[in-house]
Write an enzyme that holds these catalytic residues in place. Structure first.
Site, PDB file in Angstrom:
ATOM      1  N   ARG A 115     -46.011  -1.139  49.811  1.00  0.00           N
ATOM      2  CA  ARG A 115     -44.951  -0.504  50.613  1.00  0.00           C
ATOM      3  C   ARG A 115     -44.100  -1.629  51.179  1.00  0.00           C
ATOM      4  O   ARG A 115     -44.604  -2.484  51.919  1.00  0.00           O
ATOM      5  CB  ARG A 115     -45.551   0.341  51.738  1.00  0.00           C
ATOM      6  CG  ARG A 115     -44.529   0.685  52.801  1.00  0.00           C
ATOM      7  CD  ARG A 115     -44.977   1.786  53.739  1.00  0.00           C
ATOM      8  NE  ARG A 115     -45.017   3.067  53.050  1.00  0.00           N
ATOM      9  CZ  ARG A 115     -45.070   4.238  53.687  1.00  0.00           C
ATOM     10  NH1 ARG A 115     -45.098   4.288  55.004  1.00  0.00           N
ATOM     11  NH2 ARG A 115     -45.086   5.362  52.998  1.00  0.00           N
ATOM     12  N   HIS A 142     -39.406   6.772  46.970  1.00  0.00           N
ATOM     13  CA  HIS A 142     -40.754   7.134  47.412  1.00  0.00           C
ATOM     14  C   HIS A 142     -41.360   8.104  46.393  1.00  0.00           C
ATOM     15  O   HIS A 142     -41.581   9.280  46.676  1.00  0.00           O
ATOM     16  CB  HIS A 142     -40.679   7.776  48.798  1.00  0.00           C
ATOM     17  CG  HIS A 142     -41.980   7.799  49.542  1.00  0.00           C
ATOM     18  ND1 HIS A 142     -43.145   7.246  49.045  1.00  0.00           N
ATOM     19  CD2 HIS A 142     -42.305   8.323  50.760  1.00  0.00           C
ATOM     20  CE1 HIS A 142     -44.127   7.430  49.932  1.00  0.00           C
ATOM     21  NE2 HIS A 142     -43.641   8.083  50.973  1.00  0.00           N
ATOM     22  N   GLN A 145     -44.607  10.363  47.060  1.00  0.00           N
ATOM     23  CA  GLN A 145     -44.341  11.539  47.899  1.00  0.00           C
ATOM     24  C   GLN A 145     -43.692  12.641  47.058  1.00  0.00           C
ATOM     25  O   GLN A 145     -44.087  13.808  47.142  1.00  0.00           O
ATOM     26  CB  GLN A 145     -43.406  11.151  49.056  1.00  0.00           C
ATOM     27  CG  GLN A 145     -43.075  12.305  49.992  1.00  0.00           C
ATOM     28  CD  GLN A 145     -44.235  12.721  50.870  1.00  0.00           C
ATOM     29  OE1 GLN A 145     -44.824  11.893  51.546  1.00  0.00           O
ATOM     30  NE2 GLN A 145     -44.576  14.004  50.863  1.00  0.00           N
ATOM     31  N   ASP A 237     -35.621  14.900  56.165  1.00  0.00           N
ATOM     32  CA  ASP A 237     -36.336  13.662  56.496  1.00  0.00           C
ATOM     33  C   ASP A 237     -35.626  13.065  57.709  1.00  0.00           C
ATOM     34  O   ASP A 237     -34.514  13.497  58.077  1.00  0.00           O
ATOM     35  CB  ASP A 237     -36.288  12.715  55.280  1.00  0.00           C
ATOM     36  CG  ASP A 237     -37.120  11.443  55.450  1.00  0.00           C
ATOM     37  OD1 ASP A 237     -37.912  11.361  56.421  1.00  0.00           O
ATOM     38  OD2 ASP A 237     -36.974  10.522  54.622  1.00  0.00           O
ATOM     39  N   ARG A 305     -50.710  14.342  48.946  1.00  0.00           N
ATOM     40  CA  ARG A 305     -50.562  12.905  48.675  1.00  0.00           C
ATOM     41  C   ARG A 305     -51.878  12.362  48.115  1.00  0.00           C
ATOM     42  O   ARG A 305     -51.888  11.562  47.193  1.00  0.00           O
ATOM     43  CB  ARG A 305     -50.197  12.150  49.965  1.00  0.00           C
ATOM     44  CG  ARG A 305     -48.820  12.447  50.516  1.00  0.00           C
ATOM     45  CD  ARG A 305     -47.736  11.925  49.600  1.00  0.00           C
ATOM     46  NE  ARG A 305     -47.849  10.494  49.379  1.00  0.00           N
ATOM     47  CZ  ARG A 305     -47.439   9.542  50.238  1.00  0.00           C
ATOM     48  NH1 ARG A 305     -46.844   9.880  51.358  1.00  0.00           N
ATOM     49  NH2 ARG A 305     -47.577   8.253  49.962  1.00  0.00           N
TER      50      ARG A 305
HETATM   51  N1  NVA Z   1     -37.239   7.932  54.825  1.00  0.00           N
HETATM   52  C1  NVA Z   1     -38.437   7.621  55.547  1.00  0.00           C
HETATM   53  C2  NVA Z   1     -39.640   8.135  54.813  1.00  0.00           C
HETATM   54  C3  NVA Z   1     -40.948   7.850  55.482  1.00  0.00           C
HETATM   55  C4  NVA Z   1     -42.137   8.346  54.701  1.00  0.00           C
HETATM   56  C5  NVA Z   1     -38.533   6.125  55.785  1.00  0.00           C
HETATM   57  O1  NVA Z   1     -38.273   5.376  54.837  1.00  0.00           O
HETATM   58  O2  NVA Z   1     -38.829   5.713  56.893  1.00  0.00           O
HETATM   59  N1   CP Z   2     -44.779  10.361  54.088  1.00  0.00           N
HETATM   60  C1   CP Z   2     -45.298   9.121  54.199  1.00  0.00           C
HETATM   61  O1   CP Z   2     -45.211   8.275  53.303  1.00  0.00           O
HETATM   62  O2   CP Z   2     -45.962   8.916  55.364  1.00  0.00           O
HETATM   63  P1   CP Z   2     -46.512   7.524  55.949  1.00  0.00           P
HETATM   64  O3   CP Z   2     -45.295   6.697  56.318  1.00  0.00           O
HETATM   65  O4   CP Z   2     -47.340   7.906  57.113  1.00  0.00           O
HETATM   66  O5   CP Z   2     -47.285   6.830  54.867  1.00  0.00           O
END
Ligand code: NVA
Ligand code: CP
Length: 317
Positions: A115, A142, A145, A237, A305
């Protein structure tokens, strides 16, 4: 000639999972079906450990609840082991190159999940690694997800083809993966963002082309009511993603009018599903009534997930 299961297994072994753009509709459907199968096994208390003796490294440069826990638990359930590698603790955080990190980790691990911020970091990691690399979120996409989300929609609606998913809010990493997934799965996809917050133009172009081949349509615009009209799913989101915290105020102003609330959901189908990747900000991108209401399936998404990522790991590692 129709592909056999063995063909598909061979085809996926050793692959990276960086974006749905790299996967065919058949491969994506295979992963979703496998996720559903692994979920059933788990619920029946059946042990299934194809990754016995294997280890996954999980590099995190950003916070996580769902991704970290679901990958770690998933790896355990598949018989393997997962290592949490915070950027602050490994030499990557002190300037060791992505290439050297990839080469080194490949000598110990059977797979790497990362990540990170810049999408090119994942690409570079995959280039340097000799083991499969999984994208656990970048600023650009992502895909884990999105895969779990289409599994969830299929489970709830019994089909994917011909459904309409509407996304309201920021043209961010989540939109890119959902749009790409929709275009491969025959799902109509409509997104409404404020001006200046549109999704990436290349993703729009690639998705529009793929959608044509797979019998669906992509709408990208500014009108929330048009996007939500007759939708089977409404997705949103956060307005400020990880790394954009300093823009919070400015974004709150830009996104006024882009909240998913009781007034807006009236334009969707009566049995619409509300979805959010989480974490959520109640009262910002979504009203409390909608996210905590009867149409919301946010925790089913979160649960999937685990199953979707088990499918990815079992298939590629
Ligand atoms: N768009 C959000 C998704 C988190 C799972 C982020 O990147 O923070
Ligand atoms: N949706 C998602 O990826 O959540 P986290 O940021 O908690 O991993």
């Amino acid at each position: 000639m129709a592909q056999t299961m063995q063909d598909m297994e061979l085809q996926l072994k050793g692959r990276d999972f960086i974006g749905l753009v790299d996967y065919t509709p058949e491969e994506i459907r295979y992963l979703i079906d496998l996720a559903i199968e692994l979920k059933k096994k788990q619920q029946a208390g059946e042990t299934y450990q194809p990754l016995k003796g294997k280890t996954l490294g999980m590099i995190f440069e950003k916070s996580s609840t769902r991704t970290r826990v679901s990958f770690e638990v998933g790896m355990f359930q598949l018989g393997g082991h997962a290592l949490f590698l915070s950027k602050n603790d490994i030499q990557l955080g002190r300037g060791e190159t992505v290439w050297d990190t990839a080469q080194t980790l490949s000598r110990y691990l059977d797979g790497i999940m990362i990540r990170t911020f810049a999408h090119r970091t994942v690409i570079e990691l995959a280039r340097g690694a000799t083991v499969p690399v999984i994208n656990g979120l970048t600023d650009f996409s992502h895909p884990c997800q999105a895969l779990a989300d289409y599994q969830t929609i299929l489970e709830k609606k019994g089909r994917l083809e011909g459904l309409k998913v509407a996304f309201i809010g920021d043209g961010n990493n989540m939109v890119h993966s959902l749009m790409m997934g929709a275009s491969k799965l025959g799902v109509h996809f409509a997104v409404a963002t404020p001006k200046g917050y549109e999704p990436d133009s290349e993703v729009i172009q690639l998705s529009t082309e793929a959608a044509k081949q797979n019998g669906s349509t992509i709408y990208v615009g500014y009108d929330v009511k048009e996007a939500v009209a007759d939708a089977d799913v409404i997705y949103t989101d956060v307005w400020a993603s990880m790394g954009q915290e300093a823009e919070q105020r400015e974004r709150e102003i830009a996104f006024a009018g882009y909240q998913v609330n009781e007034e807006l959901v009236r334009y969707a189908k009566k049995d619409y599903l509300f979805m959010h990747c989480l974490p959520a900000h109640r009262g910002e991108e979504v009203s409390e009534g909608v996210i905590d209401g009867p149409n919301s399936i946010i925790f089913d998404q979160a649960e999937n997930r685990l199953h979707a990522q088990k499918a990815i790991m079992a298939a590629i590692m």
